[in-house]
Design an enzyme around this catalytic site. Sequence first.
Site, PDB file in Angstrom:
ATOM      1  N   ASP A 262      41.704  51.744  42.348  1.00  0.00           N
ATOM      2  CA  ASP A 262      40.558  51.217  42.832  1.00  0.00           C
ATOM      3  C   ASP A 262      39.384  51.704  41.833  1.00  0.00           C
ATOM      4  O   ASP A 262      39.520  52.689  40.905  1.00  0.00           O
ATOM      5  CB  ASP A 262      40.071  51.849  44.213  1.00  0.00           C
ATOM      6  CG  ASP A 262      39.045  50.903  44.834  1.00  0.00           C
ATOM      7  OD1 ASP A 262      38.280  50.173  44.342  1.00  0.00           O
ATOM      8  OD2 ASP A 262      38.771  51.139  46.142  1.00  0.00           O
TER       9      ASP A 262
HETATM   10  C1  BGC Z   1      36.266  48.547  46.345  1.00  0.00           C
HETATM   11  C2  BGC Z   1      37.572  47.732  46.172  1.00  0.00           C
HETATM   12  C3  BGC Z   1      36.968  46.636  45.162  1.00  0.00           C
HETATM   13  C4  BGC Z   1      36.576  47.517  43.771  1.00  0.00           C
HETATM   14  C5  BGC Z   1      35.866  46.563  42.762  1.00  0.00           C
HETATM   15  C6  BGC Z   1      35.761  49.235  44.994  1.00  0.00           C
HETATM   16  O1  BGC Z   1      34.500  49.899  45.430  1.00  0.00           O
HETATM   17  O2  BGC Z   1      37.012  49.716  47.145  1.00  0.00           O
HETATM   18  O3  BGC Z   1      37.846  47.178  47.187  1.00  0.00           O
HETATM   19  O4  BGC Z   1      37.915  45.691  44.770  1.00  0.00           O
HETATM   20  O5  BGC Z   1      35.381  48.099  43.913  1.00  0.00           O
HETATM   21  O6  BGC Z   1      34.646  45.803  43.290  1.00  0.00           O
END
Ligand code: BGC
Length: 735
Positions: A262
């Site tokens: 993530d």
């Molecule tokens: C989120 C993810 C997301 C990623 C990219 C993170 O803060 O938890 O679900 O895909 O950001 O935007």
Amino acid sequence: MKKIITLLFSVLGISAFSQQTPIYLNPDAPVEDRVEDAIQRMTLEEKVAIIHAQSKFSSPGVPRLGIPENWMSDGPHGIRAEVLWDEWYGAGWTNDSCTAFPALTALAATWNPSLARLYGKSIGEEARYRNKNVLLGPGVNIYRTPLNGRNFEYMGEDPFLASVMVVPYIIGVQSNSVAACVKHFALNNQEKYRDHINVTVSERALHEIYLPAFKAAVQQGKAWAIMGSYNRYKEQHCCHNQYLLNDILKKEWNFDGVVISDWGGVHDTKEAINNGLDMEFGTWTDGLDFGRSNSYDSYFLARPFLNLLKSREADEKHLNDKVRRVLRLIFRTNMSPGINYGSFGSPEHAAAGRKIAEEGIVLLKNADNLLPVNIGNTKKILVVGENAVKPMTTGGGSSSLKVKYEISPLEGIRLRAGRKAEVKYLAGYESPATKEQDVKNAKEPQQKEINYEALRNEAATAAKEADIVLFFGGLNKNSGQDCEGDDRNSLELPYQQDALIEDLLKANPRTAVIIISGNAVAMPWINRTPAIIEAWYNGTEAGNAIAAVLFGDVNPSGKLPFTFPVRLQDNGAHAAGEYPGDGENEIYKDDIFVGYRWLDKENIRPLFAFGHGLSYTTFNYGKATADKNKITANERINISIPVKNTGTREGAEVVQLYISDKKSSLPRPVKELKAFQKIFLKAGEQQTLTFTIDKNALIYYDDIKKAWIAEPGEFEAWIGSSSADIKEKIKFELY
Ligand code: BGC
């Protein structure tokens, strides 16, 4: 063309790809051969380069070899706007306005796997058109508490329902040579403290509740990517977690795709090398100075890893495993033989979204047949509530979208009513103004004083004059509501909506309450309201979909994918589970008793049960029969039940089958969903459904033996139209 030439040459006994053409460039060669060929051509530096980001949402390919970059996009409800290279902010493109599909809670509420397939295929086409080869979704974290700010991005509280719905979504996405990246693995069940909270949960609850949808995504959906979560488990961050990533995902489930971090979820080079992470994104740090821009070379899996390799403190076999996975991803997507160009913002995608929305909307209550609105004798419609006009495709965090268009409920109602009825709108309540998401230098908005009482009085006075009042409230995508990064702080409706609903009901009892949310809300006024609908976040066609249901063009057939408790304390995570933990640790004391499993155990009546949803027609369940009353662990039992549409219009019913284990060595939930079918019946039509049950519906996870056990004994199959409305029970024995 290349294929035709290859075919022609092979008929003539000549290979179109001569000795000089590398295997990795041959789209017809097996993926594994291409991977092996490519990896042996790469330098150490090139290998390290492809396992971490080069910009906010992309990672490099191997330019020297003509291997393209990877481009990712959120997910999971549409393809996000382009952002600047090294920023979260929108890049200001004018050709990136997408179709917003309904939120995943709405999809889950359709209980229709063929719509999950349509959803996946359509959003995959949008991703492909925009040259994204990894879609950051779907999300399948289990709905443990109604306060979780991200529940709207997930598929509800039941592992079986989420498993059945996630598989076709993935297959649909990947049919476009776009990888689905299933998130957030694992135990990311709250936003509060998400970056560091250490979750303690029994092995049994992990296996029975929190992992099954991920396992189905990997083993049945064959997902090509998975995203590690921010939180910790067994004191290790889940983006580099030995037990979750190496032992379970890669060894036990044989996952051969990439584990993507993530954004900003990586914290340690050695753990990232050894504990199963394959690609690092979003760290935005050189490991020393947080926040330094363009520090991609300083990522944990960048120069620090390269240095360890050069000094032989890290083993190249770890690097090669990651590189093989990334190459596999590229050959499955951007360099795949079947690649097409996709399509974007098309009428077909809007229609797909509308169909999903219409089937997901849940009619919770409909006393005195207030709904559907009879346009013949309804002349004055009063629409009240900010959610009738507020755009819901923007905000909420990473799932926020820049859309081609969004039909609001008020627009949908006006379009549908046409000249036949006067449609008046009053706000009734407002939410405080919020700063625009993803906009560089967005200003803090000026807050004006909201006079709730005046808004309420104005709406209640107008309600007296109306033939029907349609109140649109619920939550929204503002921080602290249905929004990433934090949780709600109570089950109650915000912005004084309860007082408004009470006043509207006093002024006009013909008031229907339509909730827009991705979470359960408290309803202290429930007994005084004749009609209630849960209408979710339904994307581009939201307004047309809700209007079609309100006016009866569509007969509602959605069912709740999670329980609405009367009070927060009726939910296991709050009654027993220690939510939200002490800021560092959280113990899931509710164990396997999540959602309806908790209410069943404690004998608590829900406000609306898991699986509940009404129709404008009625269904009658006949007598259930089984072809056997005893089975061995290798046998199956077929259970049949006739279901008849006893009303005057066509409609669909979701027939649910729960298994109840009458006696077992370990405590078990009173019942668990193990099968369902959505059946479409014309007025007066009857069909007999058959469910086939095998030992997979009967097993539990024994954490001492570390194994799934089918324990002989007596079972019952309970068939019903919701988890609280069981119509038939069939006994059988496993011996
Ligand atoms: C989120 C993810 C997301 C990623 C990219 C993170 O803060 O938890 O679900 O895909 O950001 O935007």
